[in-house]
Design a protein around this motif. Sequence first.
Motif, mmCIF file in Angstrom:
data_model
loop_
_atom_site.group_PDB
_atom_site.id
_atom_site.type_symbol
_atom_site.label_atom_id
_atom_site.label_comp_id
_atom_site.label_asym_id
_atom_site.label_seq_id
_atom_site.Cartn_x
_atom_site.Cartn_y
_atom_site.Cartn_z
ATOM 1 N N ALA A 3 0.674 -0.982 0.165
ATOM 2 C CA ALA A 3 0.021 -0.465 0.414
ATOM 3 C C ALA A 3 0.764 1.418 0.226
ATOM 4 C CB ALA A 3 -0.439 -0.503 1.049
ATOM 5 N N CYS A 4 0.502 2.361 -0.387
ATOM 6 C CA CYS A 4 1.162 3.590 -0.273
ATOM 7 C C CYS A 4 1.476 4.573 1.305
ATOM 8 C CB CYS A 4 0.208 4.617 -1.489
ATOM 9 S SG CYS A 4 0.177 3.922 -3.591
ATOM 10 N N SER A 5 0.628 3.972 1.874
ATOM 11 C CA SER A 5 0.422 4.759 2.916
ATOM 12 C C SER A 5 -0.270 4.330 4.254
ATOM 13 C CB SER A 5 -0.535 6.014 3.147
ATOM 14 O OG SER A 5 -1.778 5.728 2.524
ATOM 15 N N LEU A 6 -0.134 4.533 5.331
ATOM 16 C CA LEU A 6 -0.754 3.221 6.574
ATOM 17 C C LEU A 6 -2.098 3.521 6.515
ATOM 18 C CD1 LEU A 6 -0.219 1.723 9.058
ATOM 19 C CD2 LEU A 6 -0.345 3.843 10.231
ATOM 20 N N TRP A 11 -7.046 0.315 4.807
ATOM 21 C CA TRP A 11 -8.482 -0.145 4.505
ATOM 22 C C TRP A 11 -7.839 -1.585 3.851
ATOM 23 C CZ3 TRP A 11 -12.760 1.416 5.495
ATOM 24 C CH2 TRP A 11 -12.824 2.196 5.649
ATOM 25 N N LEU A 12 -7.070 -1.536 3.333
ATOM 26 C CA LEU A 12 -6.829 -3.246 2.646
ATOM 27 C C LEU A 12 -7.113 -4.278 4.183
ATOM 28 C CD1 LEU A 12 -3.658 -3.035 0.693
ATOM 29 C CD2 LEU A 12 -6.036 -3.500 0.180
ATOM 30 N N LEU A 13 -6.568 -4.056 5.440
ATOM 31 C CA LEU A 13 -6.476 -4.634 6.191
ATOM 32 C C LEU A 13 -8.418 -4.792 6.249
ATOM 33 C CD1 LEU A 13 -3.997 -3.785 8.539
ATOM 34 C CD2 LEU A 13 -4.150 -6.089 7.153
ATOM 35 N N ALA A 14 -8.682 -3.555 6.444
ATOM 36 C CA ALA A 14 -10.467 -3.926 6.839
ATOM 37 C C ALA A 14 -11.235 -4.399 5.791
ATOM 38 C CB ALA A 14 -11.215 -2.158 6.983
ATOM 39 N N ASP A 15 -10.982 -4.746 4.716
ATOM 40 C CA ASP A 15 -10.712 -5.356 3.556
ATOM 41 C C ASP A 15 -11.081 -7.020 3.533
ATOM 42 O OD1 ASP A 15 -13.114 -3.060 2.468
ATOM 43 O OD2 ASP A 15 -11.296 -2.689 1.012
ATOM 44 N N ALA A 46 -13.597 0.251 11.768
ATOM 45 C CA ALA A 46 -14.135 1.842 12.405
ATOM 46 C C ALA A 46 -12.419 1.778 12.441
ATOM 47 C CB ALA A 46 -13.975 0.824 13.990
ATOM 48 N N ILE A 47 -11.422 1.363 13.197
ATOM 49 C CA ILE A 47 -10.088 2.253 12.980
ATOM 50 C C ILE A 47 -9.363 2.951 11.828
ATOM 51 C CG2 ILE A 47 -7.497 1.459 13.262
ATOM 52 C CD1 ILE A 47 -8.613 -1.044 15.004
ATOM 53 N N ALA A 48 -10.440 2.485 10.462
ATOM 54 C CA ALA A 48 -9.550 2.854 9.385
ATOM 55 C C ALA A 48 -10.170 3.684 8.982
ATOM 56 C CB ALA A 48 -9.858 1.572 8.150
ATOM 57 N N GLU A 49 -11.696 3.693 9.581
ATOM 58 C CA GLU A 49 -12.335 4.902 9.349
ATOM 59 C C GLU A 49 -11.945 6.278 10.412
ATOM 60 O OE1 GLU A 49 -14.930 7.362 8.405
ATOM 61 O OE2 GLU A 49 -14.527 5.550 7.099
ATOM 62 N N HIS A 50 -11.444 5.813 11.172
ATOM 63 C CA HIS A 50 -10.921 6.902 12.377
ATOM 64 C C HIS A 50 -9.666 7.705 11.724
ATOM 65 C CE1 HIS A 50 -10.820 8.835 16.691
ATOM 66 N NE2 HIS A 50 -9.300 8.082 16.673
ATOM 67 N N PHE A 51 -8.967 6.680 11.819
ATOM 68 C CA PHE A 51 -7.666 6.845 11.197
ATOM 69 C C PHE A 51 -7.277 7.712 10.164
ATOM 70 C CE2 PHE A 51 -6.733 4.653 15.548
ATOM 71 C CZ PHE A 51 -6.266 6.219 16.357
ATOM 72 N N PRO A 53 -10.323 8.249 6.871
ATOM 73 C CA PRO A 53 -11.598 8.502 6.227
ATOM 74 C C PRO A 53 -10.657 8.781 5.023
ATOM 75 C CG PRO A 53 -10.376 9.921 8.055
ATOM 76 C CD PRO A 53 -9.841 9.012 7.885
ATOM 77 N N ASP A 54 -9.889 9.820 4.550
ATOM 78 C CA ASP A 54 -10.046 9.523 3.291
ATOM 79 C C ASP A 54 -9.340 8.777 2.428
ATOM 80 O OD1 ASP A 54 -7.408 10.139 5.126
ATOM 81 O OD2 ASP A 54 -6.886 11.650 3.338
ATOM 82 N N HIS A 55 -8.453 7.825 2.911
ATOM 83 C CA HIS A 55 -8.356 6.838 2.106
ATOM 84 C C HIS A 55 -9.587 5.498 1.984
ATOM 85 C CE1 HIS A 55 -4.361 8.529 3.665
ATOM 86 N NE2 HIS A 55 -3.407 7.974 2.762
ATOM 87 N N ARG A 56 -10.154 5.519 1.475
ATOM 88 C CA ARG A 56 -11.310 5.146 2.005
ATOM 89 C C ARG A 56 -11.288 4.437 0.245
ATOM 90 N NH1 ARG A 56 -16.199 3.648 5.024
ATOM 91 N NH2 ARG A 56 -16.741 1.222 4.331
ATOM 92 N N ALA A 57 -11.534 2.888 0.006
ATOM 93 C CA ALA A 57 -11.439 2.300 -1.953
ATOM 94 C C ALA A 57 -11.160 1.435 -1.728
ATOM 95 C CB ALA A 57 -9.515 3.607 -2.581
#
Length: 82
Positions: A3-6, A11-15, A46-51, A53-57
């Motif tokens: 991934a390009c960033s943390l 978001w990868l982990l969330a998926d 929830a963690i990805a959304e919190h930290f 939110p602008d990387h969701r894809a």
Amino acid sequence: MVACSLGAFLWLLADGIGPWEAATSSELESEPEPDGAPQAHRDLAAIAEHFAPDHRAPAAALIEQAAKEFPDFDGTITELCR
């Protein structure tokens, strides 16, 4: 490159996509086995959304973006290991 960033990695982990699945992303593009399909994780989302939110894809888009941004990553790492 996974991934390009943390944020993108979260978001990868969330998926349900871990480092192995991301590194072998060609498997993501094929039809997954019903019992082997990645499962989204509500807690990780929830963690990805919190930290981040602008990387969701979608996972495939995040992996593709990383491959475009770091096209020689695998070769560079291989060269460093010699």
